[in-house]
Design an enzyme around this catalytic site. Structure first.
Site, mmCIF file in Angstrom:
data_model
loop_
_atom_site.group_PDB
_atom_site.id
_atom_site.type_symbol
_atom_site.label_atom_id
_atom_site.label_comp_id
_atom_site.label_asym_id
_atom_site.label_seq_id
_atom_site.Cartn_x
_atom_site.Cartn_y
_atom_site.Cartn_z
ATOM 1 C CG ASP A 536 -2.019 0.891 1.266
ATOM 2 O OD1 ASP A 536 -2.154 1.659 0.300
ATOM 3 O OD2 ASP A 536 -2.782 0.876 2.241
ATOM 4 C CD GLU A 539 -0.305 5.639 -3.577
ATOM 5 O OE1 GLU A 539 0.276 5.862 -2.498
ATOM 6 O OE2 GLU A 539 -1.130 4.741 -3.748
ATOM 7 C CG ASP A 612 -8.026 4.558 1.134
ATOM 8 O OD1 ASP A 612 -7.863 3.313 1.047
ATOM 9 O OD2 ASP A 612 -7.218 5.306 1.682
#
Ligand SMILES: *[C@@H]1O[C@H](CO)[C@@H](O)[C@H](O)[C@H]1NC(C)=O
Length: 971
Positions: A536, A539, A612
């Site tokens: 996760d 980015e 999300d």
């Protein structure tokens, strides 16, 4: 997971008050991004000038050089704005007709980033051996294709690249004259004029002209050329302006798809023009966008710069291999044409033109460039139960026990960040997870797995071995000075990030996942091969960074700025993690790695989810479109969090969300730490039983999903397919994105994503019978398409089998998918209106790579009518198609008696259900065998035009073996 909302609960963040102020407008709009503003301003000036606008870029005919194999051509390009600046253009024609167009500044002051394609491509493309360029007076051309009907034309002045088929323009680069590669320059105007003044006389005047022209073409000021401020952050931009603007037009295509990830319709809404729904271009800049909007052109977590352009006559595609922030304007000047404008912050031009002309061919062409999804572990197609957080190993055991008590199947339990001491991933919190290996073994006792999160932010403390080793090895991302370690804030507090662009990080990272002790530092001995990984925040998400990510002037391996590689960064992290999982034990096993961030090529080894999302109906609906759009760009192993990450869905919404989830390639329920527990066993009746049935339906259909993954692994065709892919000539389907097909199985689904629905309308695209999966009611499409109204109460999912399909399923409820390995099959034979049907089944051990050595089963089932009989047969496809079998691997030979076949040789077909026979049979036999037990329920035959419950023939236990050839004859 993640967002600003929960920051308050985390002590680490109290030290960082800025994070508390996070909100959606912490992300740039185009008007707040210097290079996007410049790109759009260029387009506005072109629009204003209309016909008098001419691209300043031209090709110098005297510079043309054609390679000895004749498939590559190189030439110099110059801009009339800056006659002293040189650009090089190169076009390569690949053996499948894909054309690669590369342009870079030559002998510039600095070097543009040129490695994006290297990260994306699966291998160096093969050049054509038969196609030749010829240079003419006005253009360069090559003609090719089986019918010699494809032409690629490079016009010299202005520079323009056009792909044509049958004389019709398909793709045009720089047709609108928006090409602009900002060349590297020195910062002060003074330096520039001095430099020029020292040149020979006569040039002075020319320079004046240059200045004038620039004022007109590049705008009136040096708009954010050398430094850029956004909110409280300043980007130092040491290289100055280096953006690339390029218009790509599809003059004969009225729909475009792809360029994920955005929360929007599959057929992309326009961003410019009078009634454009969006005011900003689509943005590709991997970002952790807090509570993202359900309809927006904003950036999300992943970026794949791939676009399909479609019409009833043809499909073409482009892959723009750029790794920097990119904005894409889309407009539809007519219903049948599309303009796009791509504005990237840095990097060379490296665009692949995919000639199609069918959607299938586009997928194959793109797959040959960037690869397909290797077959994932079979269990990863089961149900994944996640929550932020299961708080202890006993919590995990209790949740597992509750699933078993309620007879609900599940394959995987997930642990979010709270398992790790101080968010130091790999390091279990010994208070709450004192026995991680034992816990995992308990979960694995019936073949289940765990997925545990490993995020990229490393807590900066010497007592954390992962950080310490990376720091000692000097493989962390560096700050803008190029010295030391970049430091930012994330879950672990003060953190640094591994620079996965540094090859020294690769083997080291892989070694950290070894489950045995190693000589070179830490390895994850507190884990087992039943633990797989969730990446996760890659980015990367950085709470105190600009736009919640890394400053663009941070430095990666080779001296490249983060700006150059931002969109590729997340892929390297999950790719290396997947390699680690694959090779951590003695026998390589298929890894499961879920990633939030992704780029072109990510599909090869990882699954993704849509981040999300919110527990709202709008998010449920857009999740389907996002999964479809990801598949268009190759990232097919995708799903959205069931239930929505934020919020507390009421039972109705949760049930509808499970109905969406079981029809996604990746099926996981997840929930935010502040939400109420919502595992399906907590529901009251009747909801609990409804969800149990939904979960079981997913497990029943696992053979269909796995077979679709096989096909994807060879062809690149997505697992879930929108209408335009299945019926490319039917314009009604071009914008449909709320119903879709599963692989080539013939299943059509329309999940319900609205409240209080009892019926819905489904579009049937062709003149065929469509059977309700559950009731066997036969609906009729027509050659103009047809809308039918179907029941859709809360326990009902509109699922149809297209006439002409044979579906293999496994109908015995089990607690986990590995327990189904020896279960018998049911075949649903859904006859077409002409009485035929076909289907496939692919099986292998689901865990190792033995399938790449041919240890697999790949069968074809066919139903054929002949005078008064219908013959249903099974035959071996693997022997017939060794090069097409699986994972794109060429099998030398296929042995129909391979080890896997032996392992499941007792597995039989226990039931055959034939839908749509015209008459009651007189006899049903295995060919050359005895009469079988069967029951016939009269009903509407497939050949009829009318609707109604179809005839059903149940054949009980024909005792045919799934790995063998056989035939059943109905007469
Ligand atoms: C998405 O498609 C729907 C259905 O065609 C349409 O009503 C809606 O306006 C579209 N959204 C945007 C943002 O254009």
């Amino acid at each position: 997971m993640r967002s600003g909302v929960i920051f308050g609960v985390l002590a680490a963040l109290l030290a960082f008050p800025d994070a508390l102020a996070l909100k959606a407008n912490d992300f740039k709009t185009c008007s707040k991004s210097g290079f996007c503003r410049r790109g759009r301003a260029l387009s506005a000036r072109a629009q204003e000038a209309q016909a008098s606008w001419k691209s300043p870029y031209s090709l110098d005919p005297s510079s043309v050089s054609i390679s000895p194999d004749e498939a590559t051509v190189k030439a110099s390009v110059k801009s009339s704005l800056y006659p002293d600046i040189k650009f090089g253009l190169e076009l390569r024609i690949h053996d499948d007709g894909v054309v690669r167009v590369i342009m870079d500044e030559v002998d510039g002051l600095r070097k543009r980033y040129n490695e994006a394609a290297e990260w994306a491509l699966v291998a160096e493309p093969k050049m054509s051996k038969t196609i030749s360029w010829t240079a003419g007076k006005k253009d360069l051309r090559a003609v090719y294709g089986e019918k010699k009907n494809i032409q690629i034309v490079v016009s010299y002045d202005p520079l323009r690249v056009t792909l044509l088929r049958n004389g019709k323009e398909q793709i045009v680069l720089n047709g609108r004259g928006l090409l602009h590669m900002e060349h590297f320059r020195s910062k002060t105007v003074k330096e520039t004029s001095e430099e020029v003044a020292s040149d020979s006389s006569g040039e002075g005047q020319e320079v004046l002209q240059v200045e004038n022209v620039r004022a007109w073409f590049e705008g009136e000021s040096e708009d954010d050329w050398w430094e850029e401020t956004f909110s409280s952050w300043t980007d130092s931009k040491p290289k100055g302006p280096e953006s690339l603007s390029l218009d790509i037009s599809f003059p004969n295509h009225g729909n475009v798809y792809g360029i994920p990830q955005h929360a929007t319709n599959l057929s992309l809404p326009s961003t410019t023009g009078d009634d454009a729904p969006y005011s900003d271009p689509y943005r590709l800049y991997n970002a952790d966008v807090f509570e993202y909007l359900a309809s927006s052109s904003m950036s999300l977590y992943g970026s794949i710069p791939v676009m399909h352009a479609h019409s009833a006559d043809s499909t073409v595609g482009v892959f723009n291999a750029v790794g920097s922030e990119t904005w894409i304007d889309i407009s539809y000047p007519t219903k049948k044409s599309t303009h796009t404008h791509w504005i990237s912050e840095s990097g060379i031009m490296d665009v692949f033109l995919l000639p199609g002309p069918t959607p299938e061919q586009i997928f194959t062409q793109y797959a040959r460039l960037t690869g397909t999804t290797a077959l994932p572990p079979h269990w990863s197609l089961g149900y994944h139960q996640c929550r932020w957080n299961y708080v202890s190993s006993d919590d995990v055991r209790t949740v597992q026990r509750r699933f078993d008590e309620e007879d609900m199947p599940v394959d995987v339990f997930w642990l979010d960040i709270e398992y790790a001491e101080d968010h130091k991933y790999f390091i279990w919190d010994s208070k709450t997870f004192p026995d991680p290996v034992k816990m995992t073994d308990d979960v694995a006792a019936i073949g289940r797995k765990m997925v545990v999160i490993v995020d990229p932010h490393l807590k900066r403390t010497d007592s954390y071995p992962i950080y310490k080793e990376a720091s000692d090895m000097d493989i962390l991302v560096k700050p803008k000075s190029g010295e030391g370690e970049y430091e930012g804030w994330c879950w672990s507090g003060s953190s640094s990030w591994i620079d996965h662009f540094n090859p020294a990080s690769w083997d080291w990272w892989i070694s950290k996942f070894k489950t045995n002790k190693i000589d070179t530092g830490f390895s994850w001995t507190q884990s087992t091969e039943d633990i797989h990984i969730w990446n996760d925040m890659n980015e990367p998400s950085i709470f105190n960074g600009p736009e919640i990510t890394m400053p663009k002037d941070s430095i990666h391996y080779g001296g490249w700025e983060h700006r150059d590689v931002h969109n590729i960064n997340g892929m390297l992290f999950h790719d290396n993690t997947a390699q680690a999982i694959r090779f951590r034990g003695d026998v390589p096993k298929r890894p499961f790695v879920l990633t939030r961030s992704f780029y072109a090529g990510s599909q090869r080894i990882s699954a993704m989810w849509t981040g999300d999302n919110l527990g709202t109906w709008e998010h449920m609906a857009v999740g389907i479109k996002m999964v479809l759009a990801n598949g268009i760009a190759g990232m097919t192993f995708a799903g959205a969090d069931v239930g929505g990450f934020f919020g507390n869905p009421e039972p109705e919404m949760l049930i509808r969300w499970y109905q969406v989830g079981i029809f996604s390639p990746f099926f996981r329920a997840h929930a935010h730490i502040d939400t109420k527990r919502r595992e399906p066993f907590l529901l009251e009746e009747p909801y609990k039983s409804i969800v149990r049935d939904i979960l079981r339906l997913r497990y029943t259909m696992l053979p269909i999903w796995y077979t679709a993954f096989r096909e994807n692994s060879v062809t690149g065709l997505p697992i879930v397919r929108p209408h335009y892919v299945m019926f490319p000539k039917d314009p009604v389907g071009f914008a449909i994105d709320d119903q879709f097909f599963i692989g080539s199985s013939g299943i059509l689904v329309k999940p319900i994503t609205e409240k209080e629905i009892t019926e819905t309308t489904v579009y049937l695209p062709d003149d065929q019978v469509y059977y309700d999966y559950f009731t066997h009611y036969a609906y009729r499409g027509s050659s103009q398409g047809n809308y039918v109204t179907v029941r859709a109460e809360l326990h009902q999912i509109p699922v149809f089998i297209r006439g002409g399909s044979i579906l293999p399923t496994r109908e015995r409820p089990r607690r986990s998918s590995p327990l189904m390995k020896h279960d018998p099959f049911t075949l649903r034979v859904a006859l077409s209106k002409s009485g035929t049907a076909r289907g496939e089944l692919y099986l292998d051990d689901g865990v190792t790579y033995s399938h790449q050595q041919g240890e697999l089963v790949w069968r074809e089932f066919v139903a054929e009518p002949s005078a008064k009989t219908t013959r249903i047969s099974s035959k071996d496809l693997a022997s017939a198609n060794p090069s097409q079998t699986v994972d794109g691997v060429m099998l030398e030979t296929y042995n129909p008696k391979n080890a896997f076949v032996k392992e499941i040789e007792e597995v039989r077909v226990e039931k055959v259900v034939v839908l749509g026979l015209s008459n009651k049979p007189k006899s049903v036999k295995v060919e050359n065998g005895a009469e079988l037990y069967w029951e016939y329920i009269p009903g509407v035959p497939a050949s009829d035009k009318k609707e109604g419950t179809s005839s059903v023939l149940h054949i009980k236990d024909p005792k045919v073996i799934v790995t063998e050839d056989w035939a059943i004859v109905i007469s």
